[in-house]
Design an enzyme around this catalytic site. Structure first.
Site, PDB file in Angstrom:
ATOM      1  N   THR A 196       0.822  -1.204   0.000  1.00  0.00           N
ATOM      2  CA  THR A 196       0.000   0.000   0.000  1.00  0.00           C
ATOM      3  C   THR A 196       0.859   1.259   0.000  1.00  0.00           C
ATOM      4  O   THR A 196       2.002   1.241   0.475  1.00  0.00           O
ATOM      5  CB  THR A 196      -0.886  -0.019   1.274  1.00  0.00           C
ATOM      6  OG1 THR A 196      -1.509   1.254   1.414  1.00  0.00           O
ATOM      7  CG2 THR A 196      -0.085  -0.282   2.537  1.00  0.00           C
ATOM      8  N   TYR A 250      -1.897  -0.593  11.082  1.00  0.00           N
ATOM      9  CA  TYR A 250      -2.033  -1.257   9.770  1.00  0.00           C
ATOM     10  C   TYR A 250      -0.840  -0.940   8.881  1.00  0.00           C
ATOM     11  O   TYR A 250      -0.176  -1.844   8.353  1.00  0.00           O
ATOM     12  CB  TYR A 250      -3.334  -0.817   9.077  1.00  0.00           C
ATOM     13  CG  TYR A 250      -3.343  -1.099   7.587  1.00  0.00           C
ATOM     14  CD1 TYR A 250      -3.395  -2.411   7.102  1.00  0.00           C
ATOM     15  CD2 TYR A 250      -3.249  -0.051   6.655  1.00  0.00           C
ATOM     16  CE1 TYR A 250      -3.371  -2.672   5.730  1.00  0.00           C
ATOM     17  CE2 TYR A 250      -3.228  -0.309   5.285  1.00  0.00           C
ATOM     18  CZ  TYR A 250      -3.287  -1.617   4.829  1.00  0.00           C
ATOM     19  OH  TYR A 250      -3.262  -1.882   3.484  1.00  0.00           O
ATOM     20  N   LYS A 288       2.173  -3.322   7.323  1.00  0.00           N
ATOM     21  CA  LYS A 288       2.445  -3.499   5.892  1.00  0.00           C
ATOM     22  C   LYS A 288       3.896  -3.098   5.580  1.00  0.00           C
ATOM     23  O   LYS A 288       4.566  -3.752   4.787  1.00  0.00           O
ATOM     24  CB  LYS A 288       1.474  -2.671   5.047  1.00  0.00           C
ATOM     25  CG  LYS A 288       0.039  -3.162   5.053  1.00  0.00           C
ATOM     26  CD  LYS A 288      -0.157  -4.538   4.447  1.00  0.00           C
ATOM     27  CE  LYS A 288       0.041  -4.575   2.948  1.00  0.00           C
ATOM     28  NZ  LYS A 288      -0.320  -5.918   2.389  1.00  0.00           N
TER      29      LYS A 288
END
Ligand code: NAD
Ligand code: DAU
Length: 371
Positions: A133, A159, A163
């Site tokens: 992302t 989050y 990642k």
């Protein structure tokens, strides 16, 4: 090619699986744990195809992954399985550490063990494509800066930190063990089969029911939106033509303030499902709350901001455009209209994904009174 896709029952993973089955000759094995976010209904159109198979497996389960690799014998991995919702990561980070970090580590180890046994030409041709992302880069505060492939990592949420960790693991496995990897970092996706905890489907579905449209803070944060099928096409392009060891940023050149996205959705719904002639049930709900019920914008409600909320994301997609010839097909105008129409046309998919667990998330996140 024989492609093992992790997270193929999720929003983007299912678009990737549908793309592979419908637009290529490759075979695809979908490995998914089926968390609240995984829905096999999203794959109904391809599930009978002989080039598709499914295994319900947790990517943290090494023995189960070993067995799938042994049986399917993949030429490539496309790794999308993840916990993906920022607000849930703030509420409970543990699952994000487990799946996004430990799960990626486990998958890398299984892939490395399998890859090391291949003959030289199969080894050269093998690919481990990690789907990540733009949130790993943190946020932008100027109005013209863009994320490039060399922007330093500065994740803000549990989050995005998980990642970022997984990206670092993939790069380490490439450099230390020579595993042939590819990494892509993409901006916000939208489109059909998007789980309704995320902004765009949440707003569409709340509006249709005459419920409040929760906008965090002032709604002046900016996201760069890409239609999910354009992302799926980009991922397949990178898998086939990307240079081993490289990173590609993927984005749609569609920067929008959240409040403008919400207003746009309201105006499309005013046109496609007018409150005063077609959606009388929602108008009645709005009137009970003291609203006029003339247009969906009346439902906009500014609520408490997300802690650590990133201000702006914007992708420089020059590299993938120049080196691989990928550009998005959809503009925001065309993609958002298709998306609203899809939710209007697919109430049964919506009904199936809105399980009891999802209802309790809504109550916890937004409070019973608001929605
Ligand atoms: P999603 O939440 O819709 O789907 C995730 C899928 O992974 C689900 O099918 C779920 O069942 C599965 N899964 C979760 N934990 C698992 C585990 N331990 N083992 C096996 N399967 C598991 O996510 P999405 O929006 O489709 O995102 C897919 C990937 O793309 C993620 O890695 C995400 O970080 C990345 N990404 C998403 C966006 C976006 O806008 N949605 C943008 C850029 C990158
Ligand atoms: O940029 C890519 C990322 O985009 C992906 O890596 C994530 O997996 C994906 O979930 C998405 O993250 P965001 O946090 O940007 O998406 P979300 O739809 O949750 O929120 C979009 C914006 O809208 C964000 O600024 C927060 C805001 N928002 C969100 C919700 C759910 C609201 O204002 N109200 C809401 O109720």
């Amino acid at each position: 090619m024989r492609i093992l896709v992790t997270g193929g029952a999720g929003f983007i993973g299912s678009a990737v699986v549908r793309h592979i089955v419908n637009h290529t000759e490759h075979s695809v094995c979908n490995v998914d744990k089926l968390t609240y976010a995984g829905n096999l209904e999203s794959l109904a159109s391809v599930s009978d195809n002989e080039r598709y198979c499914f295994h319900r497996v947790d990517i943290c389960d090494r023995a189960a992954l070993d067995a799938v690799f042994l049986e399917f014998r993949p030429d490539a991995i496309m790794h999308l399985a993840a916990e993906s919702h920022v607000d849930r990561s703030i509420e409970g980070p543990a699952a994000f550490i487990e799946t996004n970090i430990v799960g990626t580590y486990t998958l890398l180890e299984v892939a490395r063990g399998y890859w090391s046994q291949l003959n030289d030409s199969a080894k050269d041709a093998f690919r481990f494509h990690h789907v990540s992302t733009d949130e790993v880069y943190g946020d932008l505060h100027g109005i013209t800066d863009l994320f490039t492939e060399t922007t330093p990592y500065a994740p803000s949420s549990p989050y995005s930190a998980s990642k970022a960790s997984s990206d670092h693991l993939v790069r380490a496995w490439a450099r230390t063990y020579g595993l042939p990897t590819l990494i892509t970092n993409c901006s916000n996706n939208y489109g059909p089969y998007h789980f309704p905890e995320k902004l765009i489907p949440l707003i569409i579905l709340n509006a249709l029911r005459g419920k409040a449209l929760p906008v965090y803070g002032k709604g002046d944060q900016v996201r760069d939106w890409l239609y999910v099928e354009d992302h799926a096409r980009a991922l397949c392009n990178v898998l086939v033509s990307g240079k081993v060891g490289e990173t590609y940023n993927i984005g749609g050149h569609n920067e929008k303030k959240n409040i403008d996205v919400v207003k746009k959705l309201c105006s499309i719904l005013d046109e496609l499902r007018p409150l005063d002639t077609v959606n009388l049930d929602a108008r009645a709900v709005m009137r009970e709350s003291g609203l006029d019920g003339k247009n969906y914008r009346e439902l906009i409600s500014h609520v408490k901001d997300r802690p650590g909320h990133d201000q702006r994301y914007a992708i420089d997609a020059t590299k993938i455009e120049r080196e691989l010839g990928w550009t998005p097909d959809e503009t925001f105008e065309s993609g958002i209209r298709k998306t609203v129409q899809w939710y209007l046309d697919n109430p049964s998919w919506v009904a199936r994904v809105e399980s009891g667990e999802y209802q309790s998330w809504l109550n916890k996140q937004y409070g019973k009174g608001t929605l």
